[in-house]
Scaffold this motif. Structure first.
Motif: not given
Length: 544
Positions: A451-459, A461-481
């Motif tokens: 849950q914490r990881q998804r909220v941080a990812l939403a934050r 993405l919501a910034a809508d930056a011209p260039v976005l760099v993500l580092h392992e944003p889904t390590t704590a979620v299941d495969a389907v999610t």
């Protein structure tokens, strides 16, 4: 200044009290002048009122100045810790910085009050010495010569206390930092069954802190005891000399009373000097620790002057040339505007080094990173981080609601809604008792890891930056999610530059191309499926 002036007035009044008592005794007892006795008693009452008012308002002004100084130091420390250039937290745990910003700032602020007390004590000694000189030159000379010697001895005695106070604060800050670190990772520690090892570690650090505190307390007690003994011996000498002068008839009864009372009064200023020296010793130790933080070198160079480069419109073209930092060695990489690129590293240190350089948390040892043809070092840090957002893997949440966290950097309500959906946070919201209004504790510990990881990812993405760099944003979620989030990121970020540093096959499958970093350099580049079939190192990193 006001506090010092009022404190000087208070000590002057205190020093005049023995004089007025001696005069009253001389007039009323020796000369039998009742009117004179009443007159001088009235003068004594006026002096008492004056010194009482001076003490009240002087202490208030001094305390206010002390608290204000500590607050300003605390603000400076927080500004330095949060400065975009970084560097203040290098080699320090968060708890250490908190201790420096609270306890050390308080001790340095207390020096202001110590200076007020010191000025007042010096005034009291000066007035007392002048009065004694008028009564008897030998007594006055004794005080004028003996007081500086006594103060010098007190200063020497404060040296061990200063050294031990510095060690005490250092060990206390370390214990606080370790405690904060353990609390932050409590869930992980429980998960791997390392509670006993964590407790043992904190116990060792805590014992070191306790031992340092006890040593400092012993040093302070020893200093206070010796200073009290020296002060008592000095005052006894003053009384002895005054008594012999009175016995020879060199001074009268009233003057003897004044001398004895002045000698007793001098206990206050001299004890005040002992306290001031202890405060200064502790303040100097804390000031040194504060200076280390405020004077820490910046991790990156400061913002350029007003003539620095400005990005009027961000296209999103990234170019790395000969980039060397940490484990990275001469990395060359071009990312076109609007491209979604996956970066796979066989060594986690490579990913960390790349994130540091792209987010400009550190300047590269060699080579350059450019955004739309402009070197990152030529851009203001605030402008750069608006154009290029680096979302770390271990991003923390803050106290507030889920919505507060998501909208922290959001540009529009539409971007917020889309980010919540794309990151899978909508599932989190449905599972929480109050939805988006659910309270989040500090660092998001009231939420699960996923849950914490998804909220941080939403934050991010919501910034809508011209260039976005993500580092392992889904390590704590299941495969389907994770698969759903991968599609959400691709669709939401369409047309804008996105770099995903990850080993997740689901995320890599939706990128335009993937770059493999192996041995600190670019080892392969191509589509995810292509690299899975053609590159053994890539298969090991992604599928193992």
């Amino acid at each position: 200044m006001v506090g010092a002036v009022l404190a000087m007035a208070h000590q002057t009044g205190e020093a005049l009290v023995p004089v007025l008592i001696g005069v009253a005794v001389e007039r009323g007892v020796v000369e039998g002048d009742l009117a004179g006795l009443l007159w001088w008693l009235g003068a004594l009452a006026v002096v008492y009122v004056g010194l009482s008012v001076s003490y009240r308002y002087g202490a208030r002004a001094g305390e206010r100045a002390s608290v204000t100084a500590a607050h300003r130091l605390r603000t400076d420390l927080i500004d330095r810790a949060l400065a975009p250039e970084g560097g203040a937290d290098e080699g320090r745990l968060p708890g250490e910085l908190a201790t420096i910003a609270t306890e050390d700032a308080r001790r340095v602020g207390a020096v202001v009050m110590a200076l007020v007390v010191g000025v007042a004590a010096a005034t009291g000694l000066a007035v007392g010495a002048v009065v004694l000189l008028r009564v008897s030159v030998p007594l006055g000379v004794l005080v004028l010569l003996g007081t500086p010697l006594l103060l010098w001895l007190v200063h020497l005695l404060s040296k061990p206390l200063e050294r031990r106070s510095e060690t005490e604060q250092e060990r206390a800050a370390r214990a606080s930092g370790v405690a904060a670190d353990l609390v932050a990772g409590l869930r992980v520690l429980k998960g791997i069954g390392a509670e006993q090892a964590a407790v043992a570690r904190y116990r060792r650090v805590s014992r070191d802190s306790l031992a340092a505190t006890l040593r400092a307390a012993r040093a302070e007690a020893w200093q206070s005891g010796v200073v009290t003994m020296l002060t008592g011996a000095f005052l006894a000498l003053v009384v002895l000399v005054g008594g012999r002068l009175a016995a020879r008839g060199d001074i009268g009864l009233g003057e003897l009373v004044s001398c004895v009372a002045l000698a007793l009064f001098l206990i206050g200023p001299l004890s005040g000097f002992s306290w001031v020296n202890a405060q200064l010793a502790q303040g100097r130790a804390s000031a040194a620790r504060i200076a280390e933080v405020l004077g820490a070198e910046h991790a990156v160079s400061a913002d350029p002057s007003s003539g620095g480069a400005v990005l009027h419109r961000v296209e999103g073209r990234l170019r790395l040339r000969g980039l060397s930092y940490g484990s990275l060695r001469a990395v060359d990489l071009d990312i076109a505007p609007g491209e979604t690129v996956g970066v796979v590293t066989t060594d986690p240190a490579d990913a960390s080094a790349l994130m540091h350089c792209l987010g400009r948390r550190a300047d590269p040892d060699a080579g350059t990173v450019a955004l739309d043809g402009t070197h990152l070092s030529a851009l203001g840090l605030a402008e750069l981080r608006t154009a290029l957002l680096v979302a770390e893997h271990d991003a923390d949440l803050f106290e507030g609601t889920v919505l507060d966290n998501v909208t922290a950097g959001a540009r529009t309500d539409t971007a917020t809604t889309a980010a919540i959906t794309a990151s899978g946070t909508d599932d989190v919201v449905r599972a929480l008792p109050d939805g988006l209004d659910t309270a989040v504790t500090a660092r998001g510990h009231s939420l699960s890891g996923g849950q914490r990881q998804r909220v941080a990812l939403a934050r991010a993405l919501a910034a809508d930056a011209p260039v976005l760099v993500l580092h392992e944003p889904t390590t704590a979620v299941d495969a389907v999610t994770e698969a759903r989030i991968a599609v959400g990121i691709r669709d939401l970020r369409a047309g804008r530059t996105t770099v995903v540093v990850t080993t997740s096959p689901a995320l890599l499958a939706v990128t335009d191309r993937v770059v493999l970093l192996d041995g600190g350099g670019v080892a392969a580049s191509g589509g995810h499926e292509q690299l899975v079939h053609e590159c053994a190192a890539y298969r090991t990193a992604v599928l193992a």
